[in-house]
Design a protein around this motif. Structure first.
Motif, PDB file in Angstrom:
ATOM      1  N   GLU A 123       0.713  -1.279  -0.458  1.00  0.00           N
ATOM      2  CA  GLU A 123       0.248  -0.069   0.086  1.00  0.00           C
ATOM      3  C   GLU A 123       0.570   1.073   0.217  1.00  0.00           C
ATOM      4  O   GLU A 123       2.056   1.716   0.283  1.00  0.00           O
ATOM      5  N   TYR A 171      -7.740   7.299 -11.220  1.00  0.00           N
ATOM      6  CA  TYR A 171      -7.178   5.654 -10.164  1.00  0.00           C
ATOM      7  C   TYR A 171      -7.575   4.887 -10.863  1.00  0.00           C
ATOM      8  O   TYR A 171      -7.758   3.777 -10.582  1.00  0.00           O
ATOM      9  N   THR A 200      -3.911   2.959  -4.887  1.00  0.00           N
ATOM     10  CA  THR A 200      -4.059   4.141  -3.468  1.00  0.00           C
ATOM     11  C   THR A 200      -3.854   3.730  -2.318  1.00  0.00           C
ATOM     12  O   THR A 200      -4.010   2.440  -2.287  1.00  0.00           O
ATOM     13  N   GLY A 201      -4.478   4.477  -1.551  1.00  0.00           N
ATOM     14  CA  GLY A 201      -3.590   3.882  -0.236  1.00  0.00           C
ATOM     15  C   GLY A 201      -3.203   5.581   0.547  1.00  0.00           C
ATOM     16  O   GLY A 201      -3.133   6.307   0.704  1.00  0.00           O
ATOM     17  N   ARG A 234     -14.339  -4.426   0.167  1.00  0.00           N
ATOM     18  CA  ARG A 234     -12.929  -3.506  -0.341  1.00  0.00           C
ATOM     19  C   ARG A 234     -12.448  -3.805  -1.426  1.00  0.00           C
ATOM     20  O   ARG A 234     -11.839  -4.129  -2.504  1.00  0.00           O
ATOM     21  N   TYR A 273     -12.912  -4.284  -5.352  1.00  0.00           N
ATOM     22  CA  TYR A 273     -11.395  -3.327  -6.185  1.00  0.00           C
ATOM     23  C   TYR A 273     -11.409  -4.065  -7.361  1.00  0.00           C
ATOM     24  O   TYR A 273     -10.874  -3.819  -8.726  1.00  0.00           O
ATOM     25  N   TYR A 308     -15.746   3.322  -7.129  1.00  0.00           N
ATOM     26  CA  TYR A 308     -14.825   2.645  -5.709  1.00  0.00           C
ATOM     27  C   TYR A 308     -14.074   4.157  -4.544  1.00  0.00           C
ATOM     28  O   TYR A 308     -13.951   3.963  -3.697  1.00  0.00           O
ATOM     29  N   GLU A 309     -14.020   5.035  -5.834  1.00  0.00           N
ATOM     30  CA  GLU A 309     -12.868   5.862  -4.789  1.00  0.00           C
ATOM     31  C   GLU A 309     -13.944   6.842  -3.688  1.00  0.00           C
ATOM     32  O   GLU A 309     -13.821   7.166  -2.913  1.00  0.00           O
ATOM     33  N   VAL A 313     -13.241   4.232  -0.429  1.00  0.00           N
ATOM     34  CA  VAL A 313     -11.873   4.920  -0.068  1.00  0.00           C
ATOM     35  C   VAL A 313     -11.798   6.063   0.985  1.00  0.00           C
ATOM     36  O   VAL A 313     -12.820   7.125   0.489  1.00  0.00           O
ATOM     37  N   ARG A 314     -12.049   5.480   2.048  1.00  0.00           N
ATOM     38  CA  ARG A 314     -12.632   6.901   3.419  1.00  0.00           C
ATOM     39  C   ARG A 314     -11.318   6.850   4.733  1.00  0.00           C
ATOM     40  O   ARG A 314     -10.628   5.729   5.207  1.00  0.00           O
ATOM     41  N   GLN A 363      -7.918   7.762   4.866  1.00  0.00           N
ATOM     42  CA  GLN A 363      -7.176   8.098   4.669  1.00  0.00           C
ATOM     43  C   GLN A 363      -6.806   9.097   5.490  1.00  0.00           C
ATOM     44  O   GLN A 363      -6.608  10.799   5.703  1.00  0.00           O
TER      45      GLN A 363
END
Length: 635
Positions: free
Chosen positions: A359, A383, A387-388, A611, A615, A624-625, A629-630, A632
């Motif tokens: 990641e 995208y 990501t990470g 996820r 993914y 998806y983002e 994706v929360r 971070q």
């Protein structure tokens, strides 16, 4: 019968004698030399193949000027000669093979000095590899500390200090015995060495005091005098210099000058272990020293035993070094991407971002987005990369401002913040070539010609950045040349910020994206960044005016994929905007419908499991983002 028995006994003795027969000293010396040569070659190959980007960064975060003033500035604290020589040597890492060759030559000299100083017999020759292994560990185990270390030239400083300390001990051993020469030398050498090499001068005094008990003396009191003078010198000399000369050094640090300071809010003692072991090694060698190595029971062992023992010991050291080598994937990935950014190799940055074994950190994500932006592909591919927000693999509190913040601010046109962090870090951690280069660039883009001329003049006193500085002179008072330049030109599109006093609280990404998202610009390049910042914010009300402005600025052009995805998703979420007549790509509509259908089937599932499910099919979409994706963590 008796004669046969005697023959058998004599044959057995002969066999035992052959087995116990020592190899010649020459063979053992060759073995030791071969091991040392292989160790140096291995270290050089490992540094050049595994740490080329790290070596590049070490010299970027270094500064050596060929001016008398620079030398005087180093000499205002003890250990100043170490920093002056260390920064000079570090310059050669600009061409990594040159710097590594110089470092290995120093290590070869150190091994030779250790053998000569302590009269290490060839059968124990592998012990001379110990200080080299410790010095190598000290250089390659720092990791993210490379951004925070305040000791100039740290990469070479410990090696240079060890060489000078060992040389001083050698002279001490060679002096004649008696109550005069050696005690006086201990005091004088400490007085002379401490101002120049700091801690290593004190280490030499302690080693001399220890070695005194192994040297031949006419009276026992002579040994006591030597040791007493060494102890007193190691304690008193730093205090005297602190009171009279080096008052700029904190009193708590006067015995440790010349060592890196591993302290950020607290002391990180584990990073000092190689230095503790290095000092312990020299003390142990002094304790084990004998004027003439007496034949001990071990001498009756076969020479093959000693040869095998040396090889086994070298392998143990190799294993130890490999275990202590800092090999964090994201750390090295960040360095490679930074080097590509410095060379304006945007495609190279994307190639690095596409090859992740873990990641990524937010620094990697931000550099990836910058590269896509420069290539005009962020709206279609942002995208498409993993990501990470993985935390940096280090116990210290790392901030993006010190890692890549200056470069990010600069490339997004936030010149004041780039300038500010260069100044703050320069004051806090010492001026470095990287800082001066960004200060030069910012001054040129701001039209501050006299300030830029000052920084250019400083860099012209360096060895390898002189040519770069001379190239910048052609832009002085020539804004047209700046705008036409491939490196400077794109920055002008990003400089439409309001002139205001603000603070980023050391949160580069958070401040930059929020600041850009609230802007308005007639420049198409800047306006697209505003739209991208709105996507980052995931704010629907903020998105629509920026989306329509982008569409009006690019009439007749195909709308990038991720902007379509955001518009189609937001249109279905709030129904405040009629999207029925918008020309969405069929792939955008189909992927949205498939995403929502899968979401219905996955109701009740945790986000973490979702996820993993979503993914493979939707990881490259804004859907998806937006949903998965929360939280971070920014730094």
């Amino acid at each position: 019968m008796k004669s046969n028995q005697k023959k058998k006994v004599s044959v057995g003795r002969a066999i035992d004698e052959v087995r116990q027969k020592k190899l010649s000293p020459h063979v053992l010396r060759v073995t030791m030399f071969t091991l040392c040569a292989l160790a140096l070659i291995g270290a050089a190959v490992a540094l050049l193949t595994r740490e080329s980007e790290y070596l590049w960064k070490v010299q970027e975060l270094n500064l050596h000027l060929d001016t008398p003033l620079f030398f005087k500035q180093q000499m205002v604290v003890s250990g100043g000669l170490l920093t002056w020589l260390g920064t000079w040597c570090t310059e050669f890492l600009y061409h990594p093979w040159q710097g590594v060759l110089m470092l290995c030559a120093m290590w070869a000299l150190l091994m030779w000095l250790v053998k000569r100083t302590f009269k290490v017999p060839s059968k124990w020759g592998a012990v001379v590899l110990i200080p080299v292994a410790l010095l190598l560990i000290a250089d390659v185990s720092v990791g993210y500390w490379v951004y925070y270390l305040k000791l100039r030239g740290f990469f070479f400083a410990a090696t240079i200090g060890s060489i000078m300390a060992c040389g001083a001990v050698w002279i001490f051993r060679c002096l004649p015995s008696g109550p005069l020469f050696r005690p006086v030398y201990v005091v004088l050498s400490t007085v002379l060495l401490y101002p120049f090499i700091g801690f290593y001068g004190l280490m030499a005094a302690i080693v001399m005091g220890t070695l005194a008990w192994q040297l031949k003396e006419k009276k026992e009191s002579h040994r006591f005098i030597n040791t007493a003078m060494a102890g007193v010198s190691a304690v008193v000399v730093p205090l005297v210099f602190y009171r009279l000369v080096f008052y700029q050094t904190a009193e708590s640090n006067i015995y440790w000058t010349g060592l890196p300071l591993f302290r950020i809010n607290e002391q990180y003692q584990s990073y000092y272990i190689p230095y503790y072991l290095l000092a312990s090694f020299f003390v142990a060698m002094a304790l084990c020293y004998r004027p003439e190595w007496q034949k001990a029971p071990q001498q009756r062992r076969s020479g093959w035993f000693w040869m095998g023992g040396q090889i086994a010991f070298a392998l143990v050291l190799l294993f130890t070094v490999s275990c202590c080598w800092y090999t964090d994937h994201n750390f090295h990935k960040e360095l490679r991407m930074q080097r590509c950014m410095e060379q304006e190799d945007w495609q190279g940055m994307l190639s690095e971002a596409a090859q992740l074994d873990d990641e990524p950190t937010r620094a990697i994500v931000m550099m990836k987005n910058l590269a896509l932006s420069r290539l005009g592909r962020q709206g279609d591919e942002m995208y498409h990369y993993r990501t990470g927000a993985k935390a940096s693999n280090t116990p210290i509190p790392v901030r993006m401002t010190q890692i890549v913040g200056r470069a990010i601010y600069y490339n997004y046109g936030q010149l004041n913040f780039c300038y500010r962090w260069c100044l703050e870090d320069g004051v806090e951690m010492g001026w470095r070539a990287e800082y001066l280069k960004y200060l030069t660039r910012c001054s040129l883009l701001n039209g501050e010609w006299q300030v830029a001329r000052k920084y250019i003049g400083i860099l012209k006193h360096t060895r390898y950045y002189r040519h770069w500085a001379e190239e910048q002179e052609r832009y002085l008072e020539n804004e047209e040349a700046l705008r036409a330049d491939a490196a400077y030109g794109p920055i002008f599109h990003m400089m439409g910020y309001d002139d205001q006093l603000a603070s980023d609280n050391a949160l580069v990404e958070h401040y930059l994206m929020k600041n850009i998202a609230w802007m308005n610009s007639d420049d198409p390049v800047m306006q697209e960044q505003i739209l991208l910042a709105a996507l980052w914010m995931k704010d629907i009300q903020m998105f629509w005016p920026r989306f329509f402005q982008y569409a009006s600025m690019h009439p007749g052009q195909h709308m990038p994929r991720h902007y379509q995805e955001a518009a189609y998703l937001y249109g279905h979420l709030e129904h405040n905007i009629d999207i029925s007549n918008m020309p969405f790509d069929k792939e955008v509509v189909d992927s949205y419908n498939e995403f929502m259908a899968l979401a219905q089937r996955c109701q009740g599932m945790s986000e973490e499991k979702m996820r993993d499910v979503f993914y493979p099919r939707f990881g490259k979409t804004f859907y998806y983002e937006y949903f998965l994706v929360r939280g971070q963590k920014l730094y």
